[in-house]
Design a protein around this motif. Structure first.
Motif, PDB file in Angstrom:
ATOM      1  N   PHE A 113      -1.171   4.156  -0.121  1.00 52.82           N
ATOM      2  CA  PHE A 113      -1.253   4.961  -1.336  1.00 52.82           C
ATOM      3  C   PHE A 113       0.116   5.098  -2.010  1.00 52.82           C
ATOM      4  N   TRP A 114       1.164   5.189  -1.206  1.00 56.25           N
ATOM      5  CA  TRP A 114       2.521   5.261  -1.768  1.00 56.25           C
ATOM      6  C   TRP A 114       2.848   3.967  -2.509  1.00 56.25           C
ATOM      7  N   ARG A 115       2.478   2.843  -1.923  1.00 54.44           N
ATOM      8  CA  ARG A 115       2.745   1.555  -2.566  1.00 54.44           C
ATOM      9  C   ARG A 115       1.961   1.426  -3.865  1.00 54.44           C
ATOM     10  N   ILE A 116       0.704   1.835  -3.870  1.00 51.77           N
ATOM     11  CA  ILE A 116      -0.099   1.792  -5.091  1.00 51.77           C
ATOM     12  C   ILE A 116       0.529   2.648  -6.173  1.00 51.77           C
ATOM     13  N   SER A 117       0.954   3.853  -5.795  1.00 50.57           N
ATOM     14  CA  SER A 117       1.518   4.791  -6.759  1.00 50.57           C
ATOM     15  C   SER A 117       2.817   4.286  -7.360  1.00 50.57           C
ATOM     16  N   THR A 118       3.753   3.837  -6.522  1.00 50.46           N
ATOM     17  CA  THR A 118       5.044   3.378  -7.032  1.00 50.46           C
ATOM     18  C   THR A 118       4.887   2.114  -7.871  1.00 50.46           C
ATOM     19  N   ALA A 119       3.948   1.248  -7.487  1.00 56.41           N
ATOM     20  CA  ALA A 119       3.720   0.021  -8.256  1.00 56.41           C
ATOM     21  C   ALA A 119       3.119   0.345  -9.614  1.00 56.41           C
ATOM     22  N   TRP A 120       2.172   1.278  -9.649  1.00 53.16           N
ATOM     23  CA  TRP A 120       1.528   1.576 -10.923  1.00 53.16           C
ATOM     24  C   TRP A 120       2.523   2.156 -11.927  1.00 53.16           C
ATOM     25  N   SER A 121       3.429   3.024 -11.465  1.00 48.45           N
ATOM     26  CA  SER A 121       4.380   3.625 -12.396  1.00 48.45           C
ATOM     27  C   SER A 121       5.274   2.569 -13.036  1.00 48.45           C
ATOM     28  N   VAL A 122       5.689   1.565 -12.244  1.00 41.54           N
ATOM     29  CA  VAL A 122       6.502   0.474 -12.786  1.00 41.54           C
ATOM     30  C   VAL A 122       5.680  -0.382 -13.745  1.00 41.54           C
ATOM     31  N   LEU A 123       4.445  -0.703 -13.353  1.00 37.35           N
ATOM     32  CA  LEU A 123       3.587  -1.540 -14.187  1.00 37.35           C
ATOM     33  C   LEU A 123       3.259  -0.844 -15.504  1.00 37.35           C
TER      34      LEU A 123
END
Length: 215
Positions: A113-123
């Motif tokens: 979930f942390w990886r999904i969250s940090t990736a989405w903010s950059v994307l």
């Protein structure tokens, strides 16, 4: 085998937990494109299947009940705790919620979930600015959000393995791989040589060693 009262058949918990986790994932992922929704839909199907067996009908326990009762005669396999199959099969005597596989599952689920969250903010920032997402987790791998979903599902497999989710897991991994390929075609059409250069030095799913830490 004697069934522990209220161990299963708790369909309200199936619905509540499925909805909570799906909306929790939705708050991290925030799908925008048709590919995003397909990825999210596959994850949602996995979650519903998981909680159906966790609180609704223990299909895996029923199908394996003969073998389990013969191999581990001291376990009440229709109790809720027995659904933590990995803890039960290694002879864990304490509360399975504190077992090694259950604790490890939280590492994978939380990390996913942390990886999904940090990736989405950059994307999201990159899409808003009309640039290629290549910083933060995207500096380490090209598809961090798909990796995040796989980590979450693997964590749930450690926590509560079932035959259905074990079958679904490799199918969903292949689904995410195919979605990644389709996504790359779309990004390549949009960014051309910039994406080719990025792709040449950034792996698809396994993090690139020595890359900057994710934002």
């Amino acid at each position: 085998m004697t069934q522990t009262p209220q161990a299963y058949g708790l369909w309200s918990l199936v619905i509540v937990n499925s909805v909570l986790f799906i909306f929790f994932a939705l708050s991290f992922f925030k799908p925008r494109t048709s590919l995003d929704w397909r990825a999210f839909g596959a994850f949602s199907a996995f979650i519903v299947a998981l909680f159906t067996e966790m609180y609704g009908f223990p299909l895996t326990i029923y199908l394996l009940s003969g073998w389990l009762q013969t191999r581990f005669p001291g376990v009440d396999w229709l109790s809720h705790d027995a659904g933590h199959l990995l803890e039960m099969t290694i002879g864990w005597k304490a509360n399975p919620h504190f077992g090694p596989f259950h604790i490890l599952s939280f590492v994978f689920i939380g990390g996913g979930f942390w990886r999904i969250s940090t990736a989405w903010s950059v994307l999201y920032r990159a899409q808003k600015e009309g640039v290629l997402a290549s910083t933060g987790p995207y500096s380490r791998m090209r598809h961090p959000q798909y990796v995040g979903f796989v980590l979450v599902m693997f964590g749930f497999l450690l926590q509560w393995p079932t035959l259905l989710t074990l079958i679904m897991f490799p199918i969903l991994v292949v689904t995410y791989w195919r979605l990644a390929l389709a996504e790359e075609k779309a990004v390549l059409a949009e960014f051309g040589d910039a994406y080719r250069r990025y792709k040449a030095v950034t792996p698809a799913f396994l993090p690139r060693l020595g890359a900057p830490a994710a934002a």
